[in-house]
Each structure stands twice: as C-alpha cells, then as structure tokens.
Scaffold this motif. Sequence first.
Motif, mmCIF file in Angstrom:
data_model
loop_
_atom_site.group_PDB
_atom_site.id
_atom_site.type_symbol
_atom_site.label_atom_id
_atom_site.label_comp_id
_atom_site.label_asym_id
_atom_site.label_seq_id
_atom_site.Cartn_x
_atom_site.Cartn_y
_atom_site.Cartn_z
ATOM 1 N N THR A 17 0.863 -1.172 0.000
ATOM 2 C CA THR A 17 0.000 0.000 0.000
ATOM 3 C C THR A 17 0.906 1.229 0.000
ATOM 4 O O THR A 17 1.886 1.280 0.735
ATOM 5 C CB THR A 17 -0.858 -0.013 1.278
ATOM 6 O OG1 THR A 17 -1.611 -1.234 1.268
ATOM 7 C CG2 THR A 17 -1.817 1.151 1.343
ATOM 8 N N GLY A 41 -5.423 -9.812 4.793
ATOM 9 C CA GLY A 41 -4.941 -9.646 3.419
ATOM 10 C C GLY A 41 -3.668 -8.844 3.473
ATOM 11 O O GLY A 41 -3.605 -7.735 2.958
ATOM 12 N N ILE A 47 1.169 -2.817 5.502
ATOM 13 C CA ILE A 47 0.452 -2.387 6.697
ATOM 14 C C ILE A 47 1.005 -3.096 7.942
ATOM 15 O O ILE A 47 1.211 -2.471 8.987
ATOM 16 C CB ILE A 47 -1.060 -2.694 6.556
ATOM 17 C CG1 ILE A 47 -1.642 -2.013 5.314
ATOM 18 C CG2 ILE A 47 -1.821 -2.304 7.815
ATOM 19 C CD1 ILE A 47 -1.597 -0.521 5.338
ATOM 20 N N ASN A 110 -11.860 -10.418 -1.151
ATOM 21 C CA ASN A 110 -12.252 -11.381 -2.177
ATOM 22 C C ASN A 110 -13.690 -11.880 -2.026
ATOM 23 O O ASN A 110 -13.935 -13.069 -1.876
ATOM 24 C CB ASN A 110 -11.271 -12.562 -2.107
ATOM 25 C CG ASN A 110 -11.067 -13.167 -3.479
ATOM 26 O OD1 ASN A 110 -11.281 -12.488 -4.483
ATOM 27 N ND2 ASN A 110 -10.661 -14.423 -3.499
HETATM 28 N N1 LIG Z 1 -10.557 -13.839 1.689
HETATM 29 C C1 LIG Z 1 -9.243 -13.601 1.848
HETATM 30 N N2 LIG Z 1 -8.546 -14.201 2.835
HETATM 31 C C2 LIG Z 1 -7.230 -13.954 2.983
HETATM 32 N N3 LIG Z 1 -6.529 -13.149 2.194
HETATM 33 C C3 LIG Z 1 -7.173 -12.499 1.211
HETATM 34 C C4 LIG Z 1 -8.549 -12.715 0.990
HETATM 35 N N4 LIG Z 1 -8.913 -11.952 -0.075
HETATM 36 C C5 LIG Z 1 -7.830 -11.307 -0.504
HETATM 37 N N5 LIG Z 1 -6.762 -11.624 0.263
HETATM 38 C C6 LIG Z 1 -5.404 -11.104 0.136
HETATM 39 O O1 LIG Z 1 -5.450 -9.690 0.279
HETATM 40 C C7 LIG Z 1 -4.260 -9.147 -0.236
HETATM 41 C C8 LIG Z 1 -4.618 -7.784 -0.773
HETATM 42 S S1 LIG Z 1 -3.267 -6.799 -1.210
HETATM 43 C C9 LIG Z 1 -2.854 -6.068 0.341
HETATM 44 C C10 LIG Z 1 -1.634 -5.192 0.297
HETATM 45 C C11 LIG Z 1 -1.122 -4.860 1.677
HETATM 46 N N6 LIG Z 1 -2.021 -3.942 2.390
HETATM 47 C C12 LIG Z 1 0.249 -4.217 1.636
HETATM 48 O O2 LIG Z 1 0.435 -3.065 2.022
HETATM 49 O O3 LIG Z 1 1.192 -4.912 1.209
HETATM 50 C C13 LIG Z 1 -3.749 -10.147 -1.268
HETATM 51 O O4 LIG Z 1 -2.466 -10.566 -0.920
HETATM 52 C C14 LIG Z 1 -4.768 -11.279 -1.239
HETATM 53 O O5 LIG Z 1 -4.167 -12.565 -1.346
#
Ligand SMILES: Nc1ncnc2c1ncn2[C@@H]1O[C@H](CSCC[C@H](N)C(=O)O)[C@@H](O)[C@H]1O
Lengths: 188, 188, 188, 188
Positions: A17, A41, A47, A110
Amino acid sequence: MIKDNEFIKSKNVPGPTKEEIRALIIAKSEASKKDVVMDIGCGTGGISCEIAKIAKKVIAIDKNPEAIEITGKNLKKFNLQDKVELIEDEAVAGLKSIHTINLAIIGGSNNQMNEIIDLIDEKLVYNGKIIVTAILIETKVQALNKLKNLGYNTEIIEVNISKGRFIRNKTMMLAQNPIAIITAIKLD
Amino acid sequence: MIKDNEFIKSKNVPGPTKEEIRALIIAKSEASKKDVVMDIGCGTGGISCEIAKIAKKVIAIDKNPEAIEITGKNLKKFNLQDKVELIEDEAVAGLKSIHTINLAIIGGSNNQMNEIIDLIDEKLVYNGKIIVTAILIETKVQALNKLKNLGYNTEIIEVNISKGRFIRNKTMMLAQNPIAIITAIKLD
Amino acid sequence: MIKDNEFIKSKNVPGPTKEEIRALIIAKSEASKKDVVMDIGCGTGGISCEIAKIAKKVIAIDKNPEAIEITGKNLKKFNLQDKVELIEDEAVAGLKSIHTINLAIIGGSNNQMNEIIDLIDEKLVYNGKIIVTAILIETKVQALNKLKNLGYNTEIIEVNISKGRFIRNKTMMLAQNPIAIITAIKLD
Amino acid sequence: MIKDNEFIKSKNVPGPTKEEIRALIIAKSEASKKDVVMDIGCGTGGISCEIAKIAKKVIAIDKNPEAIEITGKNLKKFNLQDKVELIEDEAVAGLKSIHTINLAIIGGSNNQMNEIIDLIDEKLVYNGKIIVTAILIETKVQALNKLKNLGYNTEIIEVNISKGRFIRNKTMMLAQNPIAIITAIKLD
Ligand SMILES: Nc1ncnc2c1ncn2[C@@H]1O[C@H](CSCC[C@H](N)C(=O)O)[C@@H](O)[C@H]1O
Ligand SMILES: Nc1ncnc2c1ncn2[C@@H]1O[C@H](CSCC[C@H](N)C(=O)O)[C@@H](O)[C@H]1O
Ligand SMILES: Nc1ncnc2c1ncn2[C@@H]1O[C@H](CSCC[C@H](N)C(=O)O)[C@@H](O)[C@H]1O
Ligand SMILES: Nc1ncnc2c1ncn2[C@@H]1O[C@H](CSCC[C@H](N)C(=O)O)[C@@H](O)[C@H]1O
C-alpha cells in the motif's frame, strides 16, 4: 513511514500500500502499544510492518502463501518479526481461532467482506476499530453498508494523490489510483 | 470524441490527449466552423483531429517529424486531412509565417511558452482564445502568468479523472495523470 | 457550454450540473440533431439546455414542480423552449407514456434507479445510450450493475475538477465535488 | 489526529489544516521526541498541536495576533502548552532569533517564501527537514524551486481528498480543496 521502494516485492503479490495511504491508515487507526491488531490480506506486508512498529501484537493473514512469505521477509528486513504472527489461510477460516482484538485492517477480502466483518465484530473490543481500504467501488459500498448496519460509527474518505517526478527541471505529477479508506468504530 | 485506442500511435510521440481532456478542450474552445485554429505541439494529432471536425481550418505544428507523420496518418484515418495544414517546425519559427487565427491550442512548448504566447497574441483576433494544456506544474504557472499579464481573461481548471476497469464483476478505478486546462480570451 | 452563472437558479432546485461535467456528458452522449433525448431529473435545466442546442427533441422530466418551472425559464432565456417538452412527474410514471428515444440522461433517480433504467430500456433504440451522473457512491454502483446486467456496453469515469480563484496575483484551486459519469450503449 | 471540529476556531484565522493533511505532514516529517520544530504560520494551531504531541519543543510563529491567541487556546485545550513557544511576528523577523532546529513546517508565507526558506536553511541541522504546504499553485512552484536550488532532496505530492456525508442511507462525497505537500531534506 517506510518508503514504497524499501519493501521487498514479489510480482504475484499486490502491495505495498502506498506510503501516503499507509500514513493515513495508521493515523485513522490511532493504534497504540496496547493494541492487538489484525491485518487481513497482508499482501506484501506494507500495513503489517507499519502497525508492528506501534502495536503490541500484529496477526497478519493472507490466503496466498507467497504473500505470507514476502510479508515475513519484509518484517525481518525491518526487524519487526517478533511482534507479528503470520497465518496462511482464508480470512474467514483464520479468523475463527482468533481471540480479542483491538483493531482490524482489511486490505483484501475477495467477495467475503460481509463474513469477514461479522467475524471481526465478534472478536473486536468496544471502541475497537475496523479499517477497510478499497480500490473496487463495489467493495467500498459493501463494506460501508455492512459497518453502518452493524451500528458502527463509520467514516469514508476517498484519496487521490499524485506525486511529482522531476523531468529536466520541471515537475510532472503522476497519479496514484484512487482508494477509499473506511474507518469504523464499534460503539458500546 | 474519437476513442483513445482508435488513434494510430508511435512510441516516440506523446498523445493522444485523453478523450475526456479533448472533450473539455473542445468545449472550452467554443470552436465553430468559421474558425482558423492552430494546434501547437500536435503530437499524435488528438486535438487536431477533433478540431478539424468542427473548424474551417487547422494548422498543426510540431518540431518532431514523427509527430507530423503520425498526425498526418490519423487525419487520413478519420478523413480529416483536407482541413489541416501540417508544419514540421519549432513553434516559434513556424508561427512567424502565420496570418490571422481565431484559436490556438498549446499542447507542447518546451521552455518557450512565453515566446509562443507572444507570437500567438500577434496573430489572434480579438475575442480569440488561447488554450494551454499543461502536465508540468511549472508550465501551468508560467502560462497562467503570461496570459494574465497580456490582459487576457483567464481561467484555469485542474482535471483528475479515473476510469473504471471491470475485473471479475467488480470495478477498479484507474487514475489518469492530472492535467491543467487554461482558457484565455483576448479582450479588446 | 453555457457558464454556470448564466443559469437562473432557485434555492430549492439542485443544479445546474457544472459546466465541465455538462461538457463531458455531451461529449460522451455523441448526441446529434436526429436524436430524441430524455433528461430525467432535469433540475435547473443544465443538461436540457445543452442537449436542446444539439438534438431534435428533448423531453425533460422532474417530479419537483419548481424544477420544471426553473428549467422552463432557462430554456426560454437561451431560446431553446421550442425543442423541449416538460413533464412534471415521477420518472417512473412519466416514462410510461414515452415512445422511442435515442438517448437518456439520468441526473436524479431517488431510489428508483432500477425501475427507471428498465423503463428507459424498453423505449431506447439499439445503439442508443443511457448516461447516468451520480454523486452518491451507492447510486453509482447500482446504476453500473443494472446497466451491465442488461447487457449494455458500459463505461464509468470519476471526475475530480478544481477551478482556480485568483487572489492577489496568486491562484487557489477550489475543488468541485467528485461525480461519476456512466455511459452505457444498448447493444443489439 | 485531533478531529477538525475539536479545534477552537476564529473566523479571521485560517485552519486548522484538515485532519488527513495533518496526518500526512506528520508522517512525512518523521518527527521524533528529540526534535525542535518550527511551525511557520501556525494559524489555528492545527500543526503545532499535532507536532507538540511528538516533538521535544515547538516554536510556533504567526504575524496575526489572533492566530497566536487561538493557537494558544488550542494548545491549552489539548494540554500541550508547555512544549510550545509562541511568537507573534513576521516569519522573516522572528526567524532571526532562532537557534538550531530539526524541522520546519511552513503553512503560511505571504510572498516571502524565498527569504523564509533561506533563514530556515541557516538554522536547520543536516538531515533536517523543511515541509511546505501550499494551496496556491504559484507558492507550490516557488517553494519547490527554492528547495531544489538549495540542494535539498525534494519531493512533492498533491492531495485531493473527499469525505463522505451520509444523506438518508446514501453517501455523498464532499471534496476538500487540493493541497500540495513538499518535503525537503537538507543533505550534508
Ligand atoms: N478472503 C481472503 N482471505 C485472505 N486473504 C485475502 C482474501 N482476499 C484477498 N486476500 C489477500 O489480500 C491481499 C490484498 S493486497 C494487500 C496489500 C497490503 N495492504 C500491503 O500493504 O502490502 C492479497 O495478498 C490477497 O491474497
Ligand atoms: N517548441 C515546440 N515547437 C513545436 N513542437 C513542440 C515544441 N515543444 C513541444 N512540442 C511538441 O509538443 C508535443 C506535445 S504532446 C501533444 C499531444 C497532442 N495534444 C495529442 O493529442 O496528440 C510533442 O509532440 C512535442 O514534440
Ligand atoms: N424519481 C424521480 N423522478 C423525477 N425526478 C426526480 C426523481 N428523483 C430525483 N429527481 C429530480 O432530479 C433532479 C436532480 S438535480 C439535476 C440537475 C440537472 N442535471 C441540472 O443540470 O440542472 C432534482 O431536481 C430532483 O427533483
Ligand atoms: N510572512 C508571514 N509571517 C508569519 N505568519 C504568516 C506569514 N504569512 C502568512 N502567515 C500566517 O500563516 C497562517 C496560514 S494558515 C495556517 C493554518 C495552520 N497550519 C493550522 O493548521 O491551523 C496565517 O495565520 C497567516 O497569518
């Protein structure tokens, strides 16, 4: 904040992010050293790393094994691994085994936003916060409605930031994609 | 408006100016079929093509031979070539041989904004318009000051547009870079 | 475009839609002199006036009598009244009596977006367009989903514009509220 | 962050800088409890209050007596007055008597940006930071050029934020005016 380009990245994992958005999330969270925080996620760990610098404990979850791996690497890089528990699982499944938390930050859902928020709500202390970042307009509306329906005190901001790139003594502004930050407080 | 992806492109030539920005420029220009219009820094021909659909005559100038070539191709593609004169030259040099114009649109200036505006001012009818599009913040300020100093009735807007990309039933907004549109009317 | 401050206004009627947004709507609409156009929720008449300059016929509807009155006044001010039929009614009721249309612009819906779009869809020619402007994020998502579900070729842009106010030789940018413009084409 | 509406306000004094912008400034500043910080043009005290929660000492200056009064009131309200020295003076004059500082935040300059930056530069430690917030496009360019010319490592972001207002179960986004945040590090 850690600079965007200081994070170890992987092409299959979204994030980190952007620095400015992390700053806004951290500020909105009002996280303190007493807090147990979930990063749902965790992706690249953007984060998780920032929150780990402040909170007592972070539980980072992602369904993508590569995200868990890369988050682990970034935590190590910034020497924050001791404060963070990594869970490789679907949020809905992983949340079942969690105890009390003070703050949850949802960066990926998701299509399971409602279930995730319901599960967080069960574990969240009164006056605890849920923060949702959303780049999809449908997710934004869904999370907002869910949190309002649960009776949370809810705020939404939409952030459009552009950053200067210096080109021969002049400055071109490059736009980052808009992102919504929803901040919701659980009232008692 | 012509869609962005309908234009023939070349990797060494910037443009076309995005559809929405072209729409705003055309609207601000209030161009009519009586107008002789200059497109300064015609690039890919995005503006020249749109203006050629409306105006009596367009004079498109660019110092980059490839821009002139690609503008020519796009004019032909949209069957607008008869209305447009193409000049391959530096704006400052090319403007010397121009007679009366009703409207000038500046899409590229390369550090010669002041000279270009002075030369346009010499050829522009009263109530004629100069429109400047600027992606560099310095250019924006320079053009604004110059036009205000010449006594033009001047307006500036800054435009941030994002466009939805549909991903599995959801919508992600992708940001276009911010651009300023300066509209200035020559008062008599 | 007509300038914002040229419209006669009434404090109980929203609008006119800002000049730049009107320009984008008109451009997206690709309205021509052969078109019969509906302006649903005509408010102050901002859209009706612009479309009336181009189209064959405009049918403007609003449930608020004051909106119909003020739209009528603005049409008269710009001498466009002959092309516009004014209907004071709920969109859903008023749409029942409408025949074939080529274009519909929805500027107000009041929780009846789905019904309104269904009714328009019945009257709209193939390759006709529905344009929705939305300032509420829920409306945006609802209209988008409805139009996609009807099989329309659908686009969404989000527009953030700020306009310069000159203060003692300097320029302060004043933001307009963000607005989404959805453009949907009925495929055959 | 302190909420915008928690600050005591006065109609003749601008500010407080919006919550989100304060959050970004604080994050960009990387202020720590070892820092002596100047807040130049403290206005309502928005920045002074936030920085006082973190830094060792804050020196807040404003040429407007009412700004000094209101900043004082806000510092007292949040019990931060012990850390802040208030100076009622023109920045250029007031800066003369200042010793070493680690950080300066410029929120008002009134045509004296260059002189103010030069004076800060004299007092600022190596690796110290100057942060400029600018709502005027000319100020933005001027500060950027000045800091780049002094050899500072300089970054500029432009921030457009809108905030949801809930209206009968729906959400309208209200735009805040765009603001630039320039962050410059003094290199040794
Ligand atoms: N239902 C779910 N359960 C667990 N992880 C999930 C999910 N739906 C999406 N994700 C995860 O959410 C992430 C969103 S990207 C998040 C970026 C993070 N905030 C940063 O700063 O790096 C992805 O890696 C994806 O695999
Ligand atoms: N001083 C100058 N004289 C002539 N052309 C110039 C110029 N400075 C910049 N340019 C040209 O300005 C162009 C800017 S890009 C313009 C894009 C164009 N509006 C479109 O829609 O396609 C470039 O092709 C560049 O070669
Ligand atoms: N269901 C409905 N039927 C008819 N009019 C409606 C409606 N819901 C909202 N409206 C009307 O939609 C209008 C939205 S404001 C529209 C502003 C207009 N585009 C302009 O440029 O002036 C209001 O006047 C409101 O009365
Ligand atoms: N040259 C100068 N010297 C001292 N103060 C100045 C100045 N130019 C402008 N100012 C002050 O700068 C202030 C800008 S408003 C600052 C708002 C502040 N950041 C907050 O959050 O409350 C005004 O109060 C104005 O009086």
